[in-house]
Design a protein around this motif. Structure first.
Motif, PDB file in Angstrom:
ATOM      1  N   GLN A 147       0.894  -1.093   0.021  1.00 46.52           N
ATOM      2  CA  GLN A 147      -0.035   0.011   0.017  1.00 46.52           C
ATOM      3  C   GLN A 147       0.932   1.087   0.280  1.00 46.52           C
ATOM      4  O   GLN A 147       0.438   2.154  -0.766  1.00 46.52           O
ATOM      5  N   HIS A 148       2.051   1.242   0.778  1.00 47.08           N
ATOM      6  CA  HIS A 148       2.804   2.546   0.973  1.00 47.08           C
ATOM      7  C   HIS A 148       3.440   2.846  -0.343  1.00 47.08           C
ATOM      8  O   HIS A 148       3.864   3.870  -0.814  1.00 47.08           O
ATOM      9  N   VAL A 149       4.135   1.414  -0.890  1.00 50.14           N
ATOM     10  CA  VAL A 149       4.819   1.535  -2.399  1.00 50.14           C
ATOM     11  C   VAL A 149       3.715   2.069  -3.218  1.00 50.14           C
ATOM     12  O   VAL A 149       3.947   3.188  -4.166  1.00 50.14           O
ATOM     13  N   ALA A 150       2.522   1.615  -3.175  1.00 49.29           N
ATOM     14  CA  ALA A 150       1.778   2.441  -4.401  1.00 49.29           C
ATOM     15  C   ALA A 150       1.442   3.501  -4.154  1.00 49.29           C
ATOM     16  O   ALA A 150       1.192   4.394  -5.212  1.00 49.29           O
ATOM     17  N   GLU A 151       1.206   4.217  -3.125  1.00 45.73           N
ATOM     18  CA  GLU A 151       0.901   5.418  -2.906  1.00 45.73           C
ATOM     19  C   GLU A 151       2.316   6.455  -3.287  1.00 45.73           C
ATOM     20  O   GLU A 151       1.964   7.413  -3.738  1.00 45.73           O
ATOM     21  N   GLU A 152       3.185   6.001  -2.826  1.00 46.26           N
ATOM     22  CA  GLU A 152       4.489   6.786  -3.146  1.00 46.26           C
ATOM     23  C   GLU A 152       4.511   6.755  -4.603  1.00 46.26           C
ATOM     24  O   GLU A 152       4.893   8.087  -5.026  1.00 46.26           O
ATOM     25  N   ILE A 153       4.410   5.881  -5.442  1.00 42.69           N
ATOM     26  CA  ILE A 153       4.722   5.886  -7.115  1.00 42.69           C
ATOM     27  C   ILE A 153       3.422   6.839  -7.403  1.00 42.69           C
ATOM     28  O   ILE A 153       3.665   7.868  -8.385  1.00 42.69           O
ATOM     29  N   LEU A 154       2.288   6.702  -7.023  1.00 41.50           N
ATOM     30  CA  LEU A 154       1.163   7.431  -7.145  1.00 41.50           C
ATOM     31  C   LEU A 154       1.186   8.965  -7.144  1.00 41.50           C
ATOM     32  O   LEU A 154       0.601   9.663  -7.718  1.00 41.50           O
ATOM     33  N   GLN A 155       2.162   9.162  -6.217  1.00 41.87           N
ATOM     34  CA  GLN A 155       2.104  10.579  -5.700  1.00 41.87           C
ATOM     35  C   GLN A 155       3.183  11.073  -6.182  1.00 41.87           C
ATOM     36  O   GLN A 155       3.829  12.233  -5.890  1.00 41.87           O
ATOM     37  N   THR A 156       4.101  10.596  -7.076  1.00 42.56           N
ATOM     38  CA  THR A 156       5.269  11.043  -7.881  1.00 42.56           C
ATOM     39  C   THR A 156       4.907  11.644  -9.295  1.00 42.56           C
ATOM     40  O   THR A 156       4.680  10.681  -9.942  1.00 42.56           O
ATOM     41  N   PRO A 157       4.763  12.948  -9.309  1.00 42.37           N
ATOM     42  CA  PRO A 157       4.493  13.394 -10.532  1.00 42.37           C
ATOM     43  C   PRO A 157       5.331  12.643 -11.937  1.00 42.37           C
ATOM     44  O   PRO A 157       4.359  12.570 -12.954  1.00 42.37           O
ATOM     45  N   SER A 158       6.397  12.478 -11.687  1.00 45.42           N
ATOM     46  CA  SER A 158       7.216  12.025 -12.807  1.00 45.42           C
ATOM     47  C   SER A 158       6.756  10.686 -13.271  1.00 45.42           C
ATOM     48  O   SER A 158       7.163  10.177 -14.389  1.00 45.42           O
ATOM     49  N   ALA A 159       6.299   9.911 -12.138  1.00 47.69           N
ATOM     50  CA  ALA A 159       5.823   8.714 -12.578  1.00 47.69           C
ATOM     51  C   ALA A 159       4.710   8.536 -13.595  1.00 47.69           C
ATOM     52  O   ALA A 159       4.466   7.459 -14.294  1.00 47.69           O
ATOM     53  N   ILE A 160       3.624   9.385 -13.510  1.00 49.77           N
ATOM     54  CA  ILE A 160       2.463   9.204 -13.977  1.00 49.77           C
ATOM     55  C   ILE A 160       2.315  10.490 -15.033  1.00 49.77           C
ATOM     56  O   ILE A 160       1.456  10.391 -15.879  1.00 49.77           O
ATOM     57  N   GLY A 161       2.972  11.306 -15.024  1.00 50.69           N
ATOM     58  CA  GLY A 161       3.011  12.670 -15.772  1.00 50.69           C
ATOM     59  C   GLY A 161       1.904  13.560 -15.563  1.00 50.69           C
ATOM     60  O   GLY A 161       1.483  14.592 -16.298  1.00 50.69           O
ATOM     61  N   ALA A 162       1.395  13.402 -14.025  1.00 51.07           N
ATOM     62  CA  ALA A 162       0.561  14.082 -13.564  1.00 51.07           C
ATOM     63  C   ALA A 162       0.278  14.098 -12.116  1.00 51.07           C
ATOM     64  O   ALA A 162       1.053  13.056 -11.646  1.00 51.07           O
ATOM     65  N   PRO A 163      -0.203  15.098 -11.542  1.00 55.41           N
ATOM     66  CA  PRO A 163      -0.336  14.703 -10.026  1.00 55.41           C
ATOM     67  C   PRO A 163      -0.929  13.671  -9.575  1.00 55.41           C
ATOM     68  O   PRO A 163      -1.822  13.147 -10.297  1.00 55.41           O
TER      69      PRO A 163
END
Length: 263
Positions: free
Chosen positions: A212-228
């Motif tokens: 859960q923490h890993v998923a949240e960290e990645i999802l909150q990294t703008p460079s990971a998804i190109g958006a907030p």
């Protein structure tokens, strides 16, 4: 939500796991899948392998559609991936549904492929207007950085283990609901048509919280998804790193493990 893909999607009941997570938070989601062993987006478009993806898409009323390419197709024939993703995207736009691009993980035996998968899928999501990247492969990469021996792969070094599907589901839950995956149950259940409980995925509390923490960290990294990223509490790097030291055993249960060929 319609999931279009192959065994990376149907292994260990990914769509149902996402639905179970949402239901636990009183979020109403429904999922359908059009999948086939080793299926490429081109085969979905052409109706090969008895796939009926276009018929399902045109007949259904979907708010979102996930496109998952074969794990090696985008590396071996990137032009085919782009061409068929865009063709499917046009069909999806006619239904006014949101498009999600599933960024997969590299083979366990060759993590160097992850960089290529990342760049190709990020570019694809950018090229399709309104599409959003679901950075599953980045979450797998991060999990392995923190815990190199984490058993997220099946014995074939290609497909997900139950823990790998749990991690993937956490990423999809966050991407689809824009809610934090932290606090989701470590036991995922589903009800059949008779109201009987089916156990989809059972993990230890420690392993589930780590995912859960890993998923949240990645999802909150703008460079990971190109958006907030997804809103919710911000994952603490310190807390995530401390979880990497956990070695709790993985407990799994299988109800309908439809194993296929390499995705």
């Amino acid at each position: 939500v319609l999931f279009v893909g192959n065994s990376f999607t149907f292994y260990w009941n990914l769509p149902q796991s996402v639905i179970s997570m949402a239901k636990s938070q009183k979020i109403n989601l429904a999922a359908q899948q059009s999948t086939g062993s080793s299926a490429t987006l081109g085969e979905h478009w052409n109706g090969d392998k008895e796939l009926q993806t276009l018929d399902v898409l045109r007949a259904g009323d979907f708010d979102a559609v996930v496109l998952q390419e074969h794990g090696m197709r985008s590396i071996q024939d990137p032009d085919s991936t782009v061409r068929h993703a865009k063709l499917l995207a046009e069909e999806i736009k006619r239904k006014k549904a949101k498009i999600y691009i599933f960024l997969p993980w590299a083979r366990e035996y060759n993590p160097y492929w992850q960089k290529q998968l990342n760049s190709q899928h990020k570019a694809l999501a950018s090229d399709i207007a309104g599409a959003e990247l679901v950075p599953v492969g980045l979450a797998w990469q991060r999990a392995r950085e923190l815990r190199p021996l984490i058993p997220i792969y099946d014995a074939d070094q290609i497909h997900p283990s139950p823990l790998g599907t749990y991690l993937t589901a956490c990423v999809f839950y966050g991407a689809l609901t824009k809610k934090s995956p932290v606090g989701l149950p470590h036991r995922l259940t589903y009800e059949d048509s008779h109201g009987q409980k089916i156990y989809l995925n059972l993990q230890s509390e420690g392993d589930a919280l780590f995912c859960q923490h890993v998923a949240e960290e990645i999802l909150q990294t703008p460079s990971a998804i190109g958006a907030p990223g997804a809103p919710g509490s911000t994952a603490s790097p310190t807390a995530t790193t401390s979880l990497s030291q956990q070695t709790s055993p993985v407990h799994t249960a299988q109800v309908a493990n439809t194993k296929g060929f390499a995705a």
